[in-house]
Design an enzyme around this catalytic site. Sequence first.
Site, short mmCIF file in Angstrom:
data_model
loop_
_atom_site.label_atom_id
_atom_site.label_comp_id
_atom_site.label_asym_id
_atom_site.label_seq_id
_atom_site.Cartn_x
_atom_site.Cartn_y
_atom_site.Cartn_z
N ASP A 158 50.85 -109.34 135.79
CA ASP A 158 50.52 -108.89 136.88
C ASP A 158 50.38 -110.51 137.55
OD1 ASP A 158 49.86 -107.79 139.21
OD2 ASP A 158 48.68 -106.30 138.56
N HIS A 213 49.59 -110.22 140.73
CA HIS A 213 48.61 -110.07 141.89
C HIS A 213 49.08 -110.59 143.29
CE1 HIS A 213 45.98 -107.66 139.27
NE2 HIS A 213 46.00 -108.62 138.55
N GLU A 219 54.85 -108.18 137.72
CA GLU A 219 54.34 -107.31 138.73
C GLU A 219 54.07 -108.25 139.89
OE1 GLU A 219 50.76 -104.10 139.42
OE2 GLU A 219 51.51 -104.53 137.69
N GLU A 235 52.59 -100.42 144.01
CA GLU A 235 51.26 -99.74 144.04
C GLU A 235 50.85 -99.50 145.53
OE1 GLU A 235 47.86 -102.75 143.18
OE2 GLU A 235 49.32 -102.44 141.55
N HIS A 277 51.56 -96.76 138.92
CA HIS A 277 50.00 -97.22 139.27
C HIS A 277 49.15 -96.11 139.24
CE1 HIS A 277 46.76 -98.89 141.37
NE2 HIS A 277 46.75 -99.99 140.65
#
Length: 293
Positions: free
Chosen positions: A162, A164, A188, A214, A264
């Site tokens: 991830d 972020h 991600e 998400e 998610h």
Amino acid sequence: GLVGWGEGTLEGKAGSAMACIQHFRDFLIGNDPMQVEHLWQSMYVHTFYRAGPVIGSAMSGIDQALWDIRGKALNVPVYELLGGPYDPRGIRGYYHVEHLSTAEDLAQLRQSALQEGVSCLKIGLPDHDYEWIETNAKIDRAVKAMQRVREGLGDSIDIAVDFHAKMSPAVASIMIKEVEPLHLLFVEEPCPPENAQAMARIARHSTTPIATGERLVAAYGCRELIEMGAVDILQTDINHVGGLSALWKVAAMANISNISMAPHACEGPIGGLATLHVDSAMPNFLVQEICSF
């Protein structure tokens, strides 16, 4: 006499989502709860302003409760109402992993994961902040951290990373290119998800699958990413996208374009259980996020 349960929440803005649910109260009371699709469309359209995360989260909780009532009234599990199960083995999940500082940590994690039947893990990057144009030292540190995790966990455990959305498309592209030999399950949110063109540019220059979604609301929110070929795996959240109805539609739309689903789910247990019902009926389901360590 039937009671349906749903989870209406929003990280950092739960009070706003709760207030929005109360705004829908007068509209919903007196309607037939079996008309799930009619009520979903009515909430979305009659709100006038298109749903963002607050309205989407409120609708999600209500929609989950309506499907729960529908299943109880018909005495059928919701996954069967959706045509599931697609895979009789059940739902595959992945766990989050942090603080992997030594080879011993990785070896212990690999052993415990294999013992418990966990075949997929997700990690983050070693630094919390990344500049828009980053130094070679920080990029090298992140790449080597991912390489160490792959070496420590071996090939029998899938690894997702991830990002972020912390970095620019340029920095993300460099990192993703460097870790292609690791055969990650996905990366991600390599850049801010609202920048669909940048996401598409990263995807075109990488063999590593790109995941995002998400923060998206309703199937309409996913259309641009799908049409631009910017995403390989969609991660819409049943507590924000608009409930079971919306998650199911996103999965169907993604399936047409050969895009997989890895929803998610990092809020509470009701939404987590609800998403399992939709997962089990998806032909393009990949893996379900489990927010524990």
